[in-house]
Motif scaffolding. Structure first.
Motif, PDB file in Angstrom:
ATOM      1  N   TRP A 124       0.824  -1.209   0.000  1.00  0.00           N
ATOM      2  CA  TRP A 124       0.000   0.000   0.000  1.00  0.00           C
ATOM      3  C   TRP A 124       0.857   1.258   0.000  1.00  0.00           C
ATOM      4  O   TRP A 124       0.478   2.262  -0.620  1.00  0.00           O
ATOM      5  CB  TRP A 124      -0.932  -0.012   1.208  1.00  0.00           C
ATOM      6  N   LEU A 140      -0.026   3.653  -2.996  1.00  0.00           N
ATOM      7  CA  LEU A 140      -0.682   4.922  -2.698  1.00  0.00           C
ATOM      8  C   LEU A 140       0.273   6.107  -2.718  1.00  0.00           C
ATOM      9  O   LEU A 140      -0.171   7.242  -2.918  1.00  0.00           O
ATOM     10  CB  LEU A 140      -1.359   4.842  -1.329  1.00  0.00           C
ATOM     11  N   ASP A 187       2.563  10.271   0.670  1.00  0.00           N
ATOM     12  CA  ASP A 187       1.663  11.256   1.274  1.00  0.00           C
ATOM     13  C   ASP A 187       0.323  10.646   1.645  1.00  0.00           C
ATOM     14  O   ASP A 187      -0.192  10.848   2.756  1.00  0.00           O
ATOM     15  CB  ASP A 187       1.460  12.429   0.310  1.00  0.00           C
ATOM     16  N   ILE A 188      -0.273   9.891   0.732  1.00  0.00           N
ATOM     17  CA  ILE A 188      -1.583   9.295   1.013  1.00  0.00           C
ATOM     18  C   ILE A 188      -1.454   8.194   2.058  1.00  0.00           C
ATOM     19  O   ILE A 188      -2.309   8.058   2.947  1.00  0.00           O
ATOM     20  CB  ILE A 188      -2.215   8.751  -0.285  1.00  0.00           C
ATOM     21  N   TYR A 189      -0.399   7.403   1.966  1.00  0.00           N
ATOM     22  CA  TYR A 189      -0.208   6.345   2.952  1.00  0.00           C
ATOM     23  C   TYR A 189      -0.028   6.936   4.348  1.00  0.00           C
ATOM     24  O   TYR A 189      -0.507   6.363   5.333  1.00  0.00           O
ATOM     25  CB  TYR A 189       1.005   5.496   2.586  1.00  0.00           C
ATOM     26  N   LYS A 193      -1.473   9.426   5.600  1.00  0.00           N
ATOM     27  CA  LYS A 193      -2.780   9.765   6.172  1.00  0.00           C
ATOM     28  C   LYS A 193      -3.412   8.556   6.849  1.00  0.00           C
ATOM     29  O   LYS A 193      -4.074   8.682   7.880  1.00  0.00           O
ATOM     30  CB  LYS A 193      -3.704  10.299   5.080  1.00  0.00           C
ATOM     31  N   ASP A 231      -6.380  10.700   9.454  1.00  0.00           N
ATOM     32  CA  ASP A 231      -6.948  11.670   8.522  1.00  0.00           C
ATOM     33  C   ASP A 231      -8.463  11.470   8.531  1.00  0.00           C
ATOM     34  O   ASP A 231      -8.960  10.396   8.898  1.00  0.00           O
ATOM     35  CB  ASP A 231      -6.379  11.481   7.113  1.00  0.00           C
ATOM     36  N   SER A 283     -10.357  10.929   6.154  1.00  0.00           N
ATOM     37  CA  SER A 283     -10.774   9.893   5.210  1.00  0.00           C
ATOM     38  C   SER A 283     -10.723   8.489   5.810  1.00  0.00           C
ATOM     39  O   SER A 283     -11.364   7.579   5.299  1.00  0.00           O
ATOM     40  CB  SER A 283      -9.903   9.949   3.951  1.00  0.00           C
TER      41      SER A 283
END
Length: 369
Positions: A216, A220, A223-225, A227, A232, A234
């Motif tokens: 992952w 991802l 940056d997204i990982y 979160k 976050d 989300s």
């Protein structure tokens, strides 16, 4: 005769450790009761723990996840074990340290998550209570570690039998009962077969979970990982639930630590393995339950390969956790017990150390002795 000296927890340390565990259980139970009071139906809390997102009766946020009842149950079990003198000190120490590690790893991210700006839409009082809960549980986890470190004292039975008799220094005169060697290790230490089984199962499950986290992160992006690792909006589901990737990494670390301890066949490895195995089993079972609710399990054959691998990994982690739980729960090395048939001679010379109940050797040894 064994002369290995061990250390034990004092009665006060055991009682203090049990009190800390009871406080942890009461705090967790309080939040579970709170979720039950805001649920439209009592079963909604169970569905929440299994991965669904039912709406609460009030405009508020859920607080608990599937790991919270497990932590409450674990704290109660450790409290009972600490109060039972029949449980070896090494087992009690391992249980306290394992519970402390699991609590700390699962609560650390809540300290900054519950103060983040993206949660300001929720009730500030509720947020403050949840954050205070996380801080108090972290303090209690540290307190358990301090109790284990400061509440130890030498066993004081090294080189003595079960009744505190000094071991004879030679075998030349008289016959006394003796305590046989303690066997293949310290009391509570796992036998080789179960220890290897636990190490393999927990190590394989930890590697599987870690492999998906690496996947992952690469899929991802950093940056997204991050979160999903540090929190976050989300990925937020409940106030006391750690971020999804943080939870996976924490469970992998606990499993790897327990597997390493099992390979060393440490007496503390059994409670560590029980803790990690139970958490992994619930982690995998929740993923399978959510997949069953969404219909993925029924359509497993037509799912994409990656989805099949995810479900297969969840099933393997749940099964490995359950199998490791059963293996770690098997009894370890028993404590040494007096053997009525074991005898030792003593007294090579007058005045030599002998057990208090034994008759003294003659002041003058017979000719040809």
């Amino acid at each position: 005769m064994s002369t290995v000296r061990d250390s034990v927890l004092t009665r006060g340390a055991r009682g203090l450790g049990a009190l800390v565990c009871l406080l942890l259980a009461l705090i967790g139970a309080g939040w579970i009761i709170r979720d039950l009071t805001i649920a439209q139906q009592g079963a909604d809390v169970g569905r929440l723990w299994l991965g669904e997102t039912p709406r609460p009766r009030e405009f508020t946020a859920w607080a608990t996840s599937a790991l919270d009842p497990l932590l409450v149950l674990g704290a109660l079990v450790v409290a009972v074990a600490a109060l039972r003198t029949a449980v070896a000190s090494t087992m009690v120490t391992g249980a306290l340290l394992s519970l402390a590690a699991a609590t700390a790893l699962l609560r650390i991210p809540l300290v900054w998550m519950l103060g983040a700006g993206w949660l300001q839409g929720l009730d500030s009082g509720l947020m403050a209570r949840a954050r205070l809960t996380a801080l108090v549980q972290l303090v209690l986890a540290v307190a358990m570690i301090v109790v284990c470190a400061a509440g130890r004292r030498p066993d004081g039975t090294g080189g003595r039998g079960a009744h505190g008799l000094q071991a004879p220094e030679s075998a030349a005169y008289g016959v006394v009962r003796a305590v046989p060697p303690a066997g293949p290790g310290a009391p509570g230490r796992p036998f080789k077969g179960p220890a290897v089984t636990v190490a393999v199962l927990l190590g394989a499950a930890a590697i599987a979970v870690t492999g998906w986290e690496i996947h992952w992160w690469a899929q991802l992006g950093g940056d997204i990982y991050a979160k999903g690792l540090f929190g976050d909006a989300s990925v937020f589901r409940a106030l006391l639930q750690p971020p999804v990737h943080w939870q996976a990494v924490a469970l992998a670390l606990l499993a790897l630590g327990a597997a390493a301890a099992a390979l060393r066949r440490s007496a503390r490895s059994r409670p560590a393995a029980l803790t990690a195995a139970a958490l992994l089993c619930v982690h995998g079972a929740v993923a399978l339950a959510f997949a069953g609710h969404t219909g993925k399990l029924g359509r497993f054959a037509v799912l994409p390969v990656r989805a099949q691998l995810e479900l297969g990994t969840a099933g393997f982690v749940a099964a490995a956790g359950l199998a490791a739980l059963i293996a770690a729960a098997r009894p370890g090395v028993p404590a040494a017990a007096p053997d009525a048939d074991a005898v030792l001679a003593y007294g090579a010379a007058p005045g030599e150390v002998r057990p208090p109940h034994a008759p003294p050797p003659p002041s003058t040894l017979p000719p040809g002795w």
